[in-house]
Design a protein around this motif. Structure first.
Motif, PDB file in Angstrom:
ATOM      1  N   ILE A  41      -2.179  14.312   0.794  1.00 35.03           N
ATOM      2  CA  ILE A  41      -1.494  14.549   2.064  1.00 35.03           C
ATOM      3  C   ILE A  41      -2.501  14.544   3.214  1.00 35.03           C
ATOM      4  CG2 ILE A  41      -0.279  16.328   3.389  1.00 35.03           C
ATOM      5  CD1 ILE A  41       1.266  17.005   0.839  1.00 35.03           C
ATOM      6  N   GLY A  42      -3.667  15.123   2.972  1.00 36.05           N
ATOM      7  CA  GLY A  42      -4.715  15.088   3.995  1.00 36.05           C
ATOM      8  C   GLY A  42      -5.140  13.676   4.347  1.00 36.05           C
ATOM      9  N   THR A  43      -5.318  12.824   3.348  1.00 32.12           N
ATOM     10  CA  THR A  43      -5.706  11.435   3.625  1.00 32.12           C
ATOM     11  C   THR A  43      -4.594  10.695   4.368  1.00 32.12           C
ATOM     12  OG1 THR A  43      -4.919  10.634   1.468  1.00 32.12           O
ATOM     13  CG2 THR A  43      -7.194  11.364   1.590  1.00 32.12           C
ATOM     14  N   SER A  44      -3.334  10.997   4.050  1.00 30.11           N
ATOM     15  CA  SER A  44      -2.215  10.345   4.740  1.00 30.11           C
ATOM     16  C   SER A  44      -2.197  10.715   6.217  1.00 30.11           C
ATOM     17  CB  SER A  44      -0.889  10.736   4.082  1.00 30.11           C
ATOM     18  OG  SER A  44      -0.854  10.317   2.732  1.00 30.11           O
ATOM     19  N   PHE A  45      -2.424  11.997   6.507  1.00 27.12           N
ATOM     20  CA  PHE A  45      -2.466  12.419   7.908  1.00 27.12           C
ATOM     21  C   PHE A  45      -3.678  11.825   8.618  1.00 27.12           C
ATOM     22  CE2 PHE A  45       0.753  15.495   6.756  1.00 27.12           C
ATOM     23  CZ  PHE A  45       1.483  15.628   7.934  1.00 27.12           C
ATOM     24  N   ALA A  46      -4.790  11.665   7.910  1.00 26.70           N
ATOM     25  CA  ALA A  46      -5.963  11.031   8.512  1.00 26.70           C
ATOM     26  C   ALA A  46      -5.638   9.600   8.933  1.00 26.70           C
ATOM     27  CB  ALA A  46      -7.137  11.040   7.535  1.00 26.70           C
ATOM     28  N   ALA A  47      -4.970   8.868   8.040  1.00 30.52           N
ATOM     29  CA  ALA A  47      -4.619   7.484   8.358  1.00 30.52           C
ATOM     30  C   ALA A  47      -3.732   7.428   9.592  1.00 30.52           C
ATOM     31  CB  ALA A  47      -3.908   6.835   7.164  1.00 30.52           C
ATOM     32  N   ILE A  87       0.830  -1.205   0.000  1.00 27.35           N
ATOM     33  CA  ILE A  87       0.000   0.000   0.000  1.00 27.35           C
ATOM     34  C   ILE A  87       0.866   1.256   0.000  1.00 27.35           C
ATOM     35  CG2 ILE A  87      -1.680   1.328   1.344  1.00 27.35           C
ATOM     36  CD1 ILE A  87      -2.850  -1.307   2.286  1.00 27.35           C
ATOM     37  N   THR A  88       1.915   1.254   0.815  1.00 27.93           N
ATOM     38  CA  THR A  88       2.766   2.430   0.937  1.00 27.93           C
ATOM     39  C   THR A  88       3.442   2.791  -0.379  1.00 27.93           C
ATOM     40  OG1 THR A  88       3.197   1.817   3.248  1.00 27.93           O
ATOM     41  CG2 THR A  88       4.651   3.454   2.264  1.00 27.93           C
ATOM     42  N   ALA A  89       3.847   1.784  -1.158  1.00 31.49           N
ATOM     43  CA  ALA A  89       4.538   2.045  -2.428  1.00 31.49           C
ATOM     44  C   ALA A  89       3.658   2.836  -3.386  1.00 31.49           C
ATOM     45  CB  ALA A  89       4.958   0.717  -3.071  1.00 31.49           C
ATOM     46  N   THR A  90       2.374   2.507  -3.440  1.00 31.51           N
ATOM     47  CA  THR A  90       1.452   3.233  -4.312  1.00 31.51           C
ATOM     48  C   THR A  90       1.301   4.674  -3.857  1.00 31.51           C
ATOM     49  OG1 THR A  90       0.255   1.169  -4.629  1.00 31.51           O
ATOM     50  CG2 THR A  90      -0.837   3.162  -5.362  1.00 31.51           C
ATOM     51  N   LEU A  91       1.182   4.864  -2.550  1.00 34.57           N
ATOM     52  CA  LEU A  91       1.043   6.203  -1.981  1.00 34.57           C
ATOM     53  C   LEU A  91       2.247   7.074  -2.336  1.00 34.57           C
ATOM     54  CD1 LEU A  91      -0.252   8.221   0.132  1.00 34.57           C
ATOM     55  CD2 LEU A  91       1.147   7.058   1.836  1.00 34.57           C
ATOM     56  N   LEU A  92       3.444   6.536  -2.146  1.00 34.61           N
ATOM     57  CA  LEU A  92       4.659   7.316  -2.396  1.00 34.61           C
ATOM     58  C   LEU A  92       4.828   7.627  -3.882  1.00 34.61           C
ATOM     59  CD1 LEU A  92       7.189   5.513  -0.009  1.00 34.61           C
ATOM     60  CD2 LEU A  92       5.891   7.596   0.413  1.00 34.61           C
ATOM     61  N   ALA A  93       4.614   6.620  -4.724  1.00 35.79           N
ATOM     62  CA  ALA A  93       4.770   6.829  -6.163  1.00 35.79           C
ATOM     63  C   ALA A  93       3.762   7.852  -6.675  1.00 35.79           C
ATOM     64  CB  ALA A  93       4.617   5.505  -6.908  1.00 35.79           C
ATOM     65  N   GLY A 118       5.209  -3.527  -8.647  1.00 35.48           N
ATOM     66  CA  GLY A 118       4.024  -3.342  -9.479  1.00 35.48           C
ATOM     67  C   GLY A 118       3.080  -2.302  -8.916  1.00 35.48           C
ATOM     68  N   ARG A 119       2.919  -2.304  -7.597  1.00 33.50           N
ATOM     69  CA  ARG A 119       2.056  -1.301  -6.978  1.00 33.50           C
ATOM     70  C   ARG A 119       2.659   0.098  -7.111  1.00 33.50           C
ATOM     71  NH1 ARG A 119      -2.945  -1.210  -5.988  1.00 33.50           N
ATOM     72  NH2 ARG A 119      -2.721  -0.165  -3.975  1.00 33.50           N
ATOM     73  N   GLY A 120       3.991   0.181  -7.079  1.00 35.07           N
ATOM     74  CA  GLY A 120       4.636   1.464  -7.308  1.00 35.07           C
ATOM     75  C   GLY A 120       4.377   1.972  -8.720  1.00 35.07           C
ATOM     76  N   ILE A 152       8.463  12.005  -0.119  1.00 36.44           N
ATOM     77  CA  ILE A 152       8.737  10.639   0.334  1.00 36.44           C
ATOM     78  C   ILE A 152       9.083  10.637   1.821  1.00 36.44           C
ATOM     79  CG2 ILE A 152      10.402   8.743   0.157  1.00 36.44           C
ATOM     80  CD1 ILE A 152      10.413   9.198  -2.862  1.00 36.44           C
ATOM     81  N   CYS A 153       9.923  11.579   2.236  1.00 33.06           N
ATOM     82  CA  CYS A 153      10.274  11.656   3.658  1.00 33.06           C
ATOM     83  C   CYS A 153       9.047  11.938   4.515  1.00 33.06           C
ATOM     84  CB  CYS A 153      11.331  12.737   3.882  1.00 33.06           C
ATOM     85  SG  CYS A 153      12.960  12.339   3.219  1.00 33.06           S
ATOM     86  N   LEU A 154       8.213  12.893   4.076  1.00 34.43           N
ATOM     87  CA  LEU A 154       7.025  13.250   4.850  1.00 34.43           C
ATOM     88  C   LEU A 154       6.043  12.095   4.936  1.00 34.43           C
ATOM     89  CD1 LEU A 154       5.204  15.336   6.270  1.00 34.43           C
ATOM     90  CD2 LEU A 154       4.380  16.022   4.013  1.00 34.43           C
ATOM     91  N   LEU A 155       5.710  11.511   3.795  1.00 36.19           N
ATOM     92  CA  LEU A 155       4.692  10.465   3.785  1.00 36.19           C
ATOM     93  C   LEU A 155       5.190   9.177   4.425  1.00 36.19           C
ATOM     94  CD1 LEU A 155       3.156  11.117   0.261  1.00 36.19           C
ATOM     95  CD2 LEU A 155       2.256  11.782   2.495  1.00 36.19           C
ATOM     96  N   LEU A 156       6.484   8.887   4.297  1.00 33.22           N
ATOM     97  CA  LEU A 156       7.035   7.727   5.001  1.00 33.22           C
ATOM     98  C   LEU A 156       6.921   7.918   6.510  1.00 33.22           C
ATOM     99  CD1 LEU A 156      10.284   6.448   3.230  1.00 33.22           C
ATOM    100  CD2 LEU A 156       8.201   5.175   3.724  1.00 33.22           C
ATOM    101  N   ALA A 157       7.301   9.101   6.984  1.00 31.72           N
ATOM    102  CA  ALA A 157       7.234   9.367   8.419  1.00 31.72           C
ATOM    103  C   ALA A 157       5.798   9.286   8.929  1.00 31.72           C
ATOM    104  CB  ALA A 157       7.823  10.749   8.718  1.00 31.72           C
ATOM    105  N   VAL A 158       4.867   9.837   8.148  1.00 31.68           N
ATOM    106  CA  VAL A 158       3.469   9.841   8.580  1.00 31.68           C
ATOM    107  C   VAL A 158       2.857   8.451   8.510  1.00 31.68           C
ATOM    108  CG1 VAL A 158       1.165  10.672   7.955  1.00 31.68           C
ATOM    109  CG2 VAL A 158       3.087  12.263   8.016  1.00 31.68           C
ATOM    110  N   SER A 159       3.109   7.718   7.415  1.00 29.87           N
ATOM    111  CA  SER A 159       2.446   6.429   7.216  1.00 29.87           C
ATOM    112  C   SER A 159       3.091   5.285   7.998  1.00 29.87           C
ATOM    113  CB  SER A 159       2.410   6.081   5.720  1.00 29.87           C
ATOM    114  OG  SER A 159       3.722   5.964   5.208  1.00 29.87           O
TER     115      SER A 159
END
Length: 495
Positions: free
Chosen positions: A409-415, A53-59, A106-108, A211-218
């Motif tokens: 970014i909003g959805t990532s912080f929600a998660a 899941i994370t790979a799709t988010l970051l890509a 593949g998800r990326g 990538i740094c932000l979303l990795l840290a958050v997720s």
């Protein structure tokens, strides 16, 4: 202007682009029914499997602003077609995967194709008559909800009754079909696209910061919010983002024009978009769990994965049903009002949920999701209209893609936030910790508060006349004449 076939009727163009949005949204929800099974399917740990899941988010976060900039430079239709290529390839790689590494790859690749929706919305400004632009934007925006609505029950039914690989083959075929329809029937952009060179350092810098932000958050909850890895990533964001902003302001052709982004109408719309993205996603984390938790908990409803998907599906379809209503409200009062009303509806849905959690019927949760998603339908149709009413024609795709990134970014912080709340507020059930009823209520109250905050921000958006943004050459030429007539209809307001 890129070569393209003669345009079909506007409704056909909108339908094709909405179909593209549905396929993109379907791709994002595809693996939800597989999450619990992934460690066993690929003989790996749950932590490793979460990267599917994370790979799709970051890509997607990296690719979306890049796709928007390239769309403004080389044509939105061309970039839309190009974005479908990794979507198809990624689906095929996933379908053929027998271990977690190629599955993550593949998800990326699928994530690289997530610029489809903002590119499609931006293309509408060029190929749809001015009087149909507002409703068309609303329908295209609502396609994300329809894709999510269809994705859960579709994926659950296939996962329960046949091979999970079929899911990815179906998406690959659908993406190919979308590409063929766009190639055959959707016209290309007008020639007033942005020129200049591509800002590669800016793309790398923004990608690294995201990538740094979303990795840290997720992943912060897994690694520990106070761990060295998480803190280092947050520190890197504090260094990379200002450095990226300094670089962008030096260029005449930046990846993201921060001067345009800083315009009050754009800045506050993007701020509201972060809040709406958070509020939209929070209930989609809570309601499925309530539907599936055992009835013996006293608040769970004991539904199967397939039944949960079917109960969630009407809410996504409600987004499409409400899109013409939101478009009419925007035409009458302006998209600023529509965004504020949508945010209030989201908050009302969350508020309604608090006394209904613990009821013994899934119908109560269905009502909550219908109200929330009605508001999301209003808000998602209004945000692109506000953005396009405040930026030049040459930056439509870039600005819309950046707005889509803000929602992500909003959805990532929600998660992250909702995940922490539910992990901290638990109850013991047969020796296993489960999110408590109070935890779910707290999560929904947070969603309500964020929805109200979005409404306040929306009400404060200072809408400026779109015609003031037109360059002198555009105002006198044929394309400028049309833009001058269409932009106010799409985004101007009685603020």
């Amino acid at each position: 202007m890129e070569s393209s076939p003669p345009a079909p009727r506007p409704g056909g163009v909108v339908g094709i682009l909405a179909f593209a949005g549905i396929v993109a949204a379907l791709t994002q929800t595809l693996v939800v029914p597989l999450i619990a099974e992934l460690p066993k399917l690929f003989d790996t740990s749950a932590s490793n499997a979460s990267w599917v899941i994370t790979a799709t988010l970051l890509a997607a976060a990296v690719a979306t602003p890049v796709a928007g900039r390239l769309g403004d430079m080389y044509g939105k239709r061309s970039m839309l077609l190009l974005s479908l290529v990794p979507l198809v390839l990624g689906s095929v790689v996933c379908a053929l995967s027998s271990s977690v590494v190629p599955m993550i790859a593949g998800r990326g690749l699928q994530g690289l194709g997530m610029g489809v929706v903002p590119l499609g919305i931006s293309l509408l400004r060029d190929v749809v008559p001015a009087e149909k632009l507002g409703p068309s934007i609303a329908i295209m925006s609502a396609s994300m909800g329809v894709g999510g609505a269809l994705g859960l029950p579709f994926a659950a039914a296939i996962a329960e009754n046949t091979s999970w690989r079929v899911l990815f083959w179906v998406v690959a075929v659908l993406a190919v079909a979308v590409g063929a329809l766009i190639l055959a029937l959707v016209p290309g952009d007008r020639p007033a696209t942005r020129s200049g060179s591509f800002d590669l350092p800016g793309a790398v810098g923004l990608g690294a910061a995201l990538i740094c932000l979303l990795l840290a958050v997720s992943k912060g909850a897994d690694w520990g919010w106070g761990s060295a890895t998480t803190l280092t990533l947050f520190a890197a964001v504090l260094v990379l983002l200002p450095a990226w902003g300094w670089w962008e302001l030096r260029l005449t052709d930046p990846l993201v024009d921060l001067r345009v982004t800083a315009r009050p109408q754009v800045l506050m719309t993007n701020t509201a978009s972060i809040l709406v993205g958070f509020a939209m996603y929070a209930q989609s984390l809570v309601v499925p769990q309530l539907l599936q938790l055992p009835g013996a908990t006293g608040y769970g409803l004991g539904q199967s994965m397939l039944a949960m998907g079917l109960w969630m599906a009407p809410a996504g379809l409600m987004m499409m049903a409400m899109s013409p209503v939101g478009a009419k409200l925007s035409a009458a009062k302006g998209p600023k009002v529509t965004l504020a009303v949508g945010s209030l509806l989201i908050a009302a849905g969350y508020g309604l949920s608090v006394p209904l959690i613990g009821s013994d019927s899934p119908w109560s949760l269905l009502i909550v999701t219908l109200v929330c998603n009605s508001g999301v339908g209003f808000a998602y149709g209004a945000m692109p209209a506000l953005i396009m009413g405040a930026v030049p024609q040459s930056e439509t795709a870039s600005a819309n893609s950046f707005n889509a990134l803000m929602r992500s970014i909003g959805t990532s912080f929600a998660a992250a936030v909702i995940g922490v709340v539910l992990a901290r507020m638990t109850t013991d059930f047969g020796g296993f910790p489960l999110p408590s009823q109070d935890g779910f209520r707290a999560a929904m109250l947070i969603g309500c508060g964020v929805g109200l905050a979005a409404a306040v921000v929306a009400a404060l958006i200072p809408v400026r006349p779109a015609t003031a943004l037109l360059p002198p050459a555009a105002a006198t030429g044929p394309a400028g004449t049309r833009e001058a007539s269409e932009a106010p209809k799409a985004s101007q307001t009685k603020a």
